[in-house]
Design an enzyme around this catalytic site. Structure first.
Site, PDB file in Angstrom:
ATOM      1  N   ASP A  12      42.620  32.632  42.413  1.00 16.87           N
ATOM      2  CA  ASP A  12      43.134  33.129  43.688  1.00 16.87           C
ATOM      3  C   ASP A  12      44.079  32.092  44.287  1.00 16.87           C
ATOM      4  O   ASP A  12      43.722  30.923  44.439  1.00 16.87           O
ATOM      5  CB  ASP A  12      41.952  33.382  44.638  1.00 16.87           C
ATOM      6  CG  ASP A  12      42.337  34.160  45.884  1.00 16.87           C
ATOM      7  OD1 ASP A  12      43.515  34.113  46.292  1.00 16.87           O
ATOM      8  OD2 ASP A  12      41.443  34.813  46.456  1.00 16.87           O
ATOM      9  N   GLY A  14      42.125  36.691  39.479  1.00 22.58           N
ATOM     10  CA  GLY A  14      42.885  36.283  40.645  1.00 22.58           C
ATOM     11  C   GLY A  14      42.268  36.811  41.926  1.00 22.58           C
ATOM     12  O   GLY A  14      41.059  37.043  42.008  1.00 22.58           O
ATOM     13  N   HIS A  15      43.113  37.005  42.932  1.00 22.02           N
ATOM     14  CA  HIS A  15      42.659  37.437  44.261  1.00 22.02           C
ATOM     15  C   HIS A  15      41.979  38.797  44.193  1.00 22.02           C
ATOM     16  O   HIS A  15      40.869  38.978  44.692  1.00 22.02           O
ATOM     17  CB  HIS A  15      43.868  37.481  45.196  1.00 22.02           C
ATOM     18  CG  HIS A  15      43.548  37.780  46.623  1.00 22.02           C
ATOM     19  ND1 HIS A  15      42.750  36.972  47.399  1.00 22.02           N
ATOM     20  CD2 HIS A  15      43.935  38.808  47.429  1.00 22.02           C
ATOM     21  CE1 HIS A  15      42.664  37.469  48.624  1.00 22.02           C
ATOM     22  NE2 HIS A  15      43.364  38.583  48.666  1.00 22.02           N
ATOM     23  N   PHE A  16      42.632  39.763  43.567  1.00 21.41           N
ATOM     24  CA  PHE A  16      42.078  41.111  43.430  1.00 21.41           C
ATOM     25  C   PHE A  16      41.263  41.201  42.140  1.00 21.41           C
ATOM     26  O   PHE A  16      41.644  41.855  41.180  1.00 21.41           O
ATOM     27  CB  PHE A  16      43.195  42.150  43.456  1.00 21.41           C
ATOM     28  CG  PHE A  16      43.707  42.467  44.835  1.00 21.41           C
ATOM     29  CD1 PHE A  16      43.002  43.322  45.668  1.00 21.41           C
ATOM     30  CD2 PHE A  16      44.871  41.897  45.305  1.00 21.41           C
ATOM     31  CE1 PHE A  16      43.453  43.605  46.944  1.00 21.41           C
ATOM     32  CE2 PHE A  16      45.341  42.180  46.583  1.00 21.41           C
ATOM     33  CZ  PHE A  16      44.631  43.028  47.405  1.00 21.41           C
TER      34      PHE A  16
END
Length: 327
Positions: A277, A303-305
């Protein structure tokens, strides 16, 4: 605290399965995908809305009405559709509910002149939504903006919270990366120039970056980010988001309150964190252990999602965690 760097907690999952490495990953994904097969109509998504004051909250849900509740709170710049892969994987055992926050997705809220777009207001609407559905006990899944929203709800009604799953949902200053510079400048000095500088976070390029950074590009569906780009182009959408960016400073101010809630009530907490992230970095996940010594912390290769690429693995972790904690 249990922390793993490779995304697998061997004590609770792999040890029980007698698997390791790639074979374990395959088995975990297969288990998550196969689980709802016998759930029939209960696993199918249903859609509805509830009136909360001047806001009409749109939501997705699946699962039996009498099943234990898992309330999913999304983040920026998305909506409840970010849980589209996760919900069916849990709906055989849980009543899974994902509302769109005010200012996001298909929830209909008044224009800026008649509604204050702040995190206090987002939490008040979610609280009204929960009351409208008659929910008195629930586990919280919080991500990004959903974390400060959900933690406000938890502090207001600690007796309702059976457990917390934080997926890149921050409550500690250690969790911020250097990417927050323009937002932090706006918090310190809410000038027109600093507000305008934050508009770069609302572009198609910025949304695409959030989805793809740290993830295998060929595993990220275009459906999610394309829909988010569409939502961001609606009338007033960008100004609403800029109001919420300024309001985000109130979340940081309340971090000590969130942490005091953790220490006092000791909710079971699972942190499942995309370690790549660009915005909420792994120290934010590990920091939960300061206040929640029994927190289970996993850094996964996402990652973030993280749900865009690791929904099956996350679903298995949630099922294991909740069942071991009697939920």
């Amino acid at each position: 605290m249990t922390t793993t760097q490779d995304g697998f907690e061997r004590r609770s999952v792999i040890a029980g399965l007698g698997l390791g490495g790639l074979a374990a990953s395959t088995a975990l994904a297969g288990q998550a995908q196969a689980t709802p097969a016998g759930a029939g109509a209960d696993a199918k998504l249903r859609f509805g809305s509830r009136k909360v004051g001047d806001v009409t909250v749109f939501y997705r849900e699946a699962g039996r009405p009498d099943a234990p509740v898992l309330l999913l709170l999304h983040g920026f710049p998305t909506a409840g559709h970010m849980f589209r892969d996760l919900i069916p994987l849990l709906a055989d055992r849980y009543r899974v509910i994902a509302p769109d926050l005010a200012g996001f997705g298909r929830t209909v809220a008044p224009p800026r002149g008649r509604f204050t777009y702040s995190f206090d207001a987002l939490a008040e609407v979610v609280e009204g939504f929960v009351d409208a559905l008659g929910l008195t006990r629930y586990a919280l899944y919080v991500f990004d903006y959903g974390a400060p929203t959900g933690f406000r709800l938890a502090m207001a009604h600690p007796e309702r919270v059976t457990a917390i799953i934080s997926q890149n949902g921050n409550a500690y200053t250690e969790g911020f990366s250097t990417e927050w510079g323009p937002w932090e400048a706006y918090w310190r000095d809410p000038s027109a120039a600093n507000r305008e500088a934050c508009r770069a976070s609302l572009t198609d390029e910025a949304i695409l970056f959030q989805y793809r950074h740290g993830a295998a590009e060929d595993r990220v569906s275009p459906d999610g980010y394309t829909l988010d780009m569409h939502y961001m182009r609606r009338p007033e959408a960008q100004e609403i988001q800029l109001d919420l960016i300024l309001s985000y400073r109130t979340n940081v101010e309340r971090y000590p309150e969130f942490q005091a809630y953790f220490r006092k009530h000791q909710p079971p907490l699972l942190a499942v964190w995309g370690r790549h992230d660009a915005f909420f970095i792994p120290p934010g996940a590990k920091a939960y252990a300061r206040d929640l010594p029994k927190a289970e912390i996993h850094l996964i290769d996402a990652g973030h999602f993280a749900l865009e690429t690791h929904a099956a693995e996350i679903a298995v972790r949630i099922r294991d965690f909740l069942q071991r904690n009697g939920v």
